[in-house]
Design a protein around this motif. Structure first.
Motif, mmCIF file in Angstrom:
data_model
loop_
_atom_site.group_PDB
_atom_site.id
_atom_site.type_symbol
_atom_site.label_atom_id
_atom_site.label_comp_id
_atom_site.label_asym_id
_atom_site.label_seq_id
_atom_site.Cartn_x
_atom_site.Cartn_y
_atom_site.Cartn_z
ATOM 1 N N TYR A 94 0.819 -1.203 0.000
ATOM 2 C CA TYR A 94 0.000 0.000 0.000
ATOM 3 C C TYR A 94 0.858 1.259 0.000
ATOM 4 C CZ TYR A 94 -4.027 -2.904 1.105
ATOM 5 O OH TYR A 94 -5.025 -3.834 1.066
ATOM 6 N N ASN A 95 2.026 1.148 0.629
ATOM 7 C CA ASN A 95 2.900 2.307 0.726
ATOM 8 C C ASN A 95 4.293 1.844 1.128
ATOM 9 O OD1 ASN A 95 3.215 2.352 3.762
ATOM 10 N ND2 ASN A 95 0.999 2.693 3.652
ATOM 11 N N LEU A 96 5.203 2.766 1.149
ATOM 12 C CA LEU A 96 6.561 2.497 1.629
ATOM 13 C C LEU A 96 6.991 3.717 2.426
ATOM 14 C CD1 LEU A 96 9.493 0.855 -0.181
ATOM 15 C CD2 LEU A 96 9.865 3.073 0.924
ATOM 16 N N GLN A 97 7.602 3.453 3.553
ATOM 17 C CA GLN A 97 7.985 4.550 4.439
ATOM 18 C C GLN A 97 9.497 4.534 4.658
ATOM 19 O OE1 GLN A 97 5.416 4.647 7.893
ATOM 20 N NE2 GLN A 97 6.263 6.563 8.655
ATOM 21 N N VAL A 105 7.834 -1.501 4.653
ATOM 22 C CA VAL A 105 6.559 -1.660 3.954
ATOM 23 C C VAL A 105 5.596 -2.382 4.877
ATOM 24 C CG1 VAL A 105 7.605 -1.673 1.665
ATOM 25 C CG2 VAL A 105 7.286 -3.830 2.881
ATOM 26 N N PRO A 106 4.306 -2.095 4.773
ATOM 27 C CA PRO A 106 3.339 -2.815 5.603
ATOM 28 C C PRO A 106 3.154 -4.231 5.087
ATOM 29 C CG PRO A 106 2.234 -1.176 4.247
ATOM 30 C CD PRO A 106 3.692 -1.040 3.980
ATOM 31 N N ALA A 107 3.015 -5.159 6.027
ATOM 32 C CA ALA A 107 2.803 -6.555 5.641
ATOM 33 C C ALA A 107 1.422 -6.740 5.041
ATOM 34 C CB ALA A 107 2.989 -7.471 6.849
ATOM 35 N N ASN A 131 -2.912 -1.725 7.093
ATOM 36 C CA ASN A 131 -2.228 -0.705 7.879
ATOM 37 C C ASN A 131 -1.484 -1.306 9.057
ATOM 38 O OD1 ASN A 131 -1.530 1.926 8.556
ATOM 39 N ND2 ASN A 131 -3.173 2.065 10.033
ATOM 40 N N ASP A 132 -1.236 -2.586 8.984
ATOM 41 C CA ASP A 132 -0.633 -3.172 10.165
ATOM 42 C C ASP A 132 0.870 -3.322 10.008
ATOM 43 O OD1 ASP A 132 -2.034 -6.481 9.469
ATOM 44 O OD2 ASP A 132 -0.437 -5.368 8.512
ATOM 45 N N LYS A 133 1.389 -4.286 10.674
ATOM 46 C CA LYS A 133 2.805 -4.434 10.924
ATOM 47 C C LYS A 133 3.724 -4.106 9.744
ATOM 48 C CE LYS A 133 1.604 -9.296 10.399
ATOM 49 N NZ LYS A 133 0.173 -9.002 10.287
ATOM 50 N N LEU A 134 4.757 -3.318 10.067
ATOM 51 C CA LEU A 134 5.760 -2.943 9.085
ATOM 52 C C LEU A 134 6.866 -3.978 9.035
ATOM 53 C CD1 LEU A 134 6.158 0.882 9.789
ATOM 54 C CD2 LEU A 134 5.024 -0.181 7.851
ATOM 55 N N THR A 182 -1.210 5.839 6.398
ATOM 56 C CA THR A 182 -0.861 6.686 7.530
ATOM 57 C C THR A 182 0.518 6.300 8.021
ATOM 58 O OG1 THR A 182 -1.937 5.180 9.065
ATOM 59 C CG2 THR A 182 -3.243 7.014 8.233
ATOM 60 N N GLU A 183 1.267 7.307 8.437
ATOM 61 C CA GLU A 183 2.625 7.068 8.890
ATOM 62 C C GLU A 183 2.641 6.386 10.239
ATOM 63 O OE1 GLU A 183 3.650 11.438 7.819
ATOM 64 O OE2 GLU A 183 5.548 10.407 8.218
#
Lengths: 112, 113
Positions: A31-34, A92-94, A97-100, B100-101
């Motif tokens: 979904y995203n990468l931080q 990255v989320p697994a 919105n949960d565990k990275l 969300t961060e």
């Protein structure tokens, strides 16, 4: 199982150089990468979050790109400064919105 | 203060003792997480919580217990500390939604002797 890898593991550069840090992931359904920064003995500071629909995200001298199809993200640091010295982590989320899932990190040293 | 705070920052305990690490966030984030960070292993998830009274195991949950009776607090308990649990522990939180961060606390350095 998602795996996240960062190259290089360590980097030492003179002040003023433009840098590229690499992050790769095995499962492109993200979904995203931080991107985070971690100073020695400190917690993680969020730098940038790129949504899956975005290709780039910028914050000051930092620019992060995301190519889901190839499973890669890069963090570009322009005109590096000694204060940029830290470890940089991508995650990255697994799922949802949960565990990275974190990469192994790149330890950056910028010398004057 | 706004944000996410962990306590204590440093803790030394003996093998076999029970120890609780505290985590408090002021954003009313739904999700909270506990990670441990070790040389050679990076950050690994211990437990996470999607809401009050909802918790689930992570990658390295053996020997740990969590609870979440209030949204803002997520304590981590080592039931009987072992030397292998010597580590730096980080608490994190994030809000609802897919983009969300996550925000991290300053960490607790735990030494089990």
């Amino acid at each position: 199982k998602q795996e996240v890898t960062q190259i290089p593991a360590a980097l030492s550069v003179p002040e003023g150089e433009n840098l590229v840090l690499n992050c790769s992931f095995t499962d492109s359904a993200i979904y995203n990468l931080q991107w985070f920064r971690q100073d020695p003995g400190k917690g993680l500071t969020s730098l940038l979050l790129i949504q899956s629909s975005q290709r780039e995200q910028t914050s000051g001298r930092l620019n992060a790109s995301l190519d889901k199809s190839s499973g890669r993200s890069t963090l570009y640091i322009a005109a590096s400064q000694p204060g940029d010295s830290a470890t940089y982590l991508c995650a990255v989320p697994a799922g949802g919105n949960d565990k990275l899932i974190f990469g192994t990190g790149t330890r950056l040293q910028v010398f004057p | 203060d706004a944000g996410i705070t962990q306590s204590p920052r440093y803790k030394i305990t003996e093998t076999g003792r029970q120890v609780t690490l505290m985590c408090h966030q002021t954003w009313s984030h739904s999700y909270m997480f506990w990670y441990r960070q070790d040389l050679g292993h990076g950050l690994r998830l211990i437990y996470y919580s999607a809401a009050a009274d909802i918790t689930d195991k992570g990658e390295v949950s053996d020997g740990y217990v969590v609870s979440r009776s209030k949204t803002e607090n997520f304590p981590l308990t080592l039931e009987s500390a072992t030397r292998s649990q010597t580590s730096v522990y980080f608490c994190a939180s994030s809000g609802e939604g897919e983009n969300t961060e996550a925000f991290f606390g300053q960490g607790t350095r735990l030494t089990v002797v």
